[in-house]
Design an enzyme around this catalytic site. Structure first.
Site, short mmCIF file in Angstrom:
data_model
loop_
_atom_site.label_atom_id
_atom_site.label_comp_id
_atom_site.label_asym_id
_atom_site.label_seq_id
_atom_site.Cartn_x
_atom_site.Cartn_y
_atom_site.Cartn_z
N LYS A 80 0.88 -1.17 0.00
CA LYS A 80 0.00 0.00 0.00
C LYS A 80 0.91 1.22 0.00
O LYS A 80 2.05 1.15 0.49
CB LYS A 80 -0.84 -0.01 1.28
N VAL A 189 -21.19 -0.11 -4.72
CA VAL A 189 -21.27 -1.56 -4.58
C VAL A 189 -22.67 -1.98 -4.13
O VAL A 189 -23.27 -2.89 -4.72
CB VAL A 189 -20.21 -2.08 -3.57
P1 NAD Z 1 -19.72 4.35 -1.84
O1 NAD Z 1 -19.20 5.54 -1.17
O2 NAD Z 1 -20.08 4.42 -3.30
O3 NAD Z 1 -21.03 3.80 -1.09
C1 NAD Z 1 -21.15 3.80 0.28
C2 NAD Z 1 -22.56 4.26 0.60
O4 NAD Z 1 -22.76 4.16 2.00
C3 NAD Z 1 -22.80 5.72 0.22
O5 NAD Z 1 -23.97 5.80 -0.56
C4 NAD Z 1 -22.96 6.41 1.56
O6 NAD Z 1 -23.86 7.51 1.51
C5 NAD Z 1 -23.49 5.31 2.43
N1 NAD Z 1 -23.30 5.51 3.86
C6 NAD Z 1 -22.26 6.10 4.50
N2 NAD Z 1 -22.47 6.10 5.83
C7 NAD Z 1 -23.64 5.47 6.04
C8 NAD Z 1 -24.39 5.14 7.20
N3 NAD Z 1 -23.98 5.48 8.41
N4 NAD Z 1 -25.56 4.48 7.04
C9 NAD Z 1 -26.00 4.15 5.82
N5 NAD Z 1 -25.32 4.43 4.68
C10 NAD Z 1 -24.17 5.09 4.78
O7 NAD Z 1 -18.65 3.19 -1.60
P2 NAD Z 1 -18.54 1.79 -2.34
O8 NAD Z 1 -17.50 1.88 -3.39
O9 NAD Z 1 -19.90 1.32 -2.68
O10 NAD Z 1 -17.94 0.88 -1.18
C11 NAD Z 1 -18.75 0.42 -0.13
C12 NAD Z 1 -17.90 -0.33 0.88
O11 NAD Z 1 -17.23 -1.43 0.24
C13 NAD Z 1 -16.79 0.51 1.52
O12 NAD Z 1 -16.60 0.08 2.84
C14 NAD Z 1 -15.57 0.15 0.70
O13 NAD Z 1 -14.38 0.33 1.42
C15 NAD Z 1 -15.83 -1.32 0.43
N6 NAD Z 1 -15.14 -1.79 -0.78
C16 NAD Z 1 -15.43 -1.25 -1.99
C17 NAD Z 1 -14.76 -1.71 -3.12
C18 NAD Z 1 -15.07 -1.15 -4.47
O14 NAD Z 1 -14.67 -1.75 -5.47
N7 NAD Z 1 -15.80 -0.06 -4.57
C19 NAD Z 1 -13.80 -2.73 -3.01
C20 NAD Z 1 -13.54 -3.27 -1.75
C21 NAD Z 1 -14.22 -2.79 -0.64
#
Ligand code: NAD
Length: 350
Positions: A80, A189
């Site tokens: 990282k 996601v």
């Molecule tokens: P994103 O920011 O697009 O979506 C997250 C959503 O959660 C947002 O819509 C946000 O408004 C909502 N949110 C935040 N706090 C909240 C709460 N307290 N209650 C309800 N909703 C809440 O992110 P993402 O890319 O969809 O990723 C989601 C999770 O998956 C994250 O933890 C990320 O680290 C993990 N992740 C994502 C990927 C990827 O490819 N995008 C890969 C590995 C892990």
């Protein structure tokens, strides 16, 4: 600031402190382990309050990447990098170019990808100075449609595969028709996961801090909107955390009625002991870093020649890995997160 005696130091192979006087770049590259191959992991830019905070983050996150890649059956190690600074204020093309030159100096031991505070466009600037970046070329996504490099569709697909494995294992169901799933966070996601689940006939409950995202899921998938404070305690079959970390903790675990936790959010367990706490309550926890590996699998194929069918097939191996974790957890009467870590160590320490 100590490194070798740092609590997050875990026999990391290299920790490189990078400074470029002209651009003001301050960065740390941590290579945890390269037994399986070059270390791949995101390059994060964050307004850390101190150098110590940045070091803590990079040591912890690089180690996590070793475990994730090993369990995803990738010939990759874990690494990282972090750039210290506010991406909105301090990010310049010259600073990114300086980072690219430092990446080149690692001698192909570390490959950087997009992360919080950096974009594909930023990585493309770095790529003008190094070969050691990934996830920046245009390719077909796992659905066969042109992709802009966003790993979320692959992550969502892997999460869907893992959720089905967990449901089969815990509830004895191979069909998702009528399965009740509560999704916390309907972002990149979570929304796509909802789409897969809806097509499979599941009944959805969703929450988000942005009402428009919830509304979209209500309209598209007939989902039921739920208050943020209620999502984890709903009487449903599955909870799919797709928003924040540390949501499985002392306060929330006693309230959970679902028998399966399967979602994409990183670091769902607030502390390792919560793994055992879930087991004692008879809740099957699908380890987050096994489920959300679709993104890194997608990026890996970017390096070796992208073929969306191969990416899809590789993501589907999440089913085998999770099954092995669940079976071992049953046999050994140990929590699933702990078993996942042991299995990863067997794979990368060989
Ligand atoms: P994103 O920011 O697009 O979506 C997250 C959503 O959660 C947002 O819509 C946000 O408004 C909502 N949110 C935040 N706090 C909240 C709460 N307290 N209650 C309800 N909703 C809440 O992110 P993402 O890319 O969809 O990723 C989601 C999770 O998956 C994250 O933890 C990320 O680290 C993990 N992740 C994502 C990927 C990827 O490819 N995008 C890969 C590995 C892990």
């Amino acid at each position: 600031m100590s490194v070798f005696s740092h609590t997050e130091f875990d026999n990391h192979e290299q920790v490189v402190f990078c400074h470029d006087k002209i651009t003001g770049l301050k960065a740390i590259i941590a290579i945890h382990n390269t037994h399986r191959g070059p270390a791949l992991g995101g390059c994060r830019m964050w307004n850390y309050r101190s150098d110590a905070e940045a070091l803590n983050d990079v040591l912890r996150l690089s180690r996590g990447m070793t475990y994730k890649s090993a369990l995803a059956n990738l010939d990759l190690g874990g690494g990282k990098s972090v750039i210290i600074g506010d991406p909105r204020q301090h990010k310049t093309a010259d600073l990114l170019a300086a980072m690219g030159r430092f990446l080149e100096r690692t001698g192909h031991q570390y490959i950087a990808a997009e992360d919080s505070g950096t974009s594909v466009a930023d990585l493309q600037v770095m790529a003008q100075h190094t070969h050691n970046v990934a996830g920046i070329t245009a390719h077909l996504g796992i659905d066969g449609q042109p992709s802009n490099g966003d790993p979320s569709p692959a992550t969502a697909y892997g999460t869907f595969i893992g959720l089905k494995t967990a449901v089969r294992h815990q509830l004895g169901r191979t069909e998702l028709n009528g399965l009740q799933v509560a999704i916390q966070g309907i972002g990149n996601v979570g929304y796509r996961l909802a789409e897969y689940l809806h097509h499979a006939g599941a009944e959805l409950y969703v929450t988000d801090i942005h009402p428009d995202q919830v509304q979209r899921a209500v309209q598209q998938f007939g989902a039921t909107p739920v208050a943020q404070s209620e999502i984890l305690s709903l009487d449903v079959d599955v909870i799919a955390p797709c928003a924040l970390g540390a949501i499985l903790n002392e306060d929330t675990i006693p309230q959970i009625k679902a028998r399966v936790i399967a979602g994409a959010a990183n670091n769902q367990l607030a502390a390792p002991r919560h793994d055992q706490m879930l087991r004692e309550r008879g809740i099957l926890y699908a380890p987050d870093y096994v489920l959300n590996a679709g993104g890194i699998i997608d990026i890996f194929y970017d390096r070796i020649g992208h073929d969306h069918n191969k990416v899809r097939a590789h993501i589907e191996t999440i089913d085998d890995t999770l099954s092995e974790i669940f079976n071992r957890a049953n046999e050994q009467q140990r929590p699933t997160g702990e078993i996942a870590n042991t299995l990863a160590e067997e794979r990368f320490k060989k």
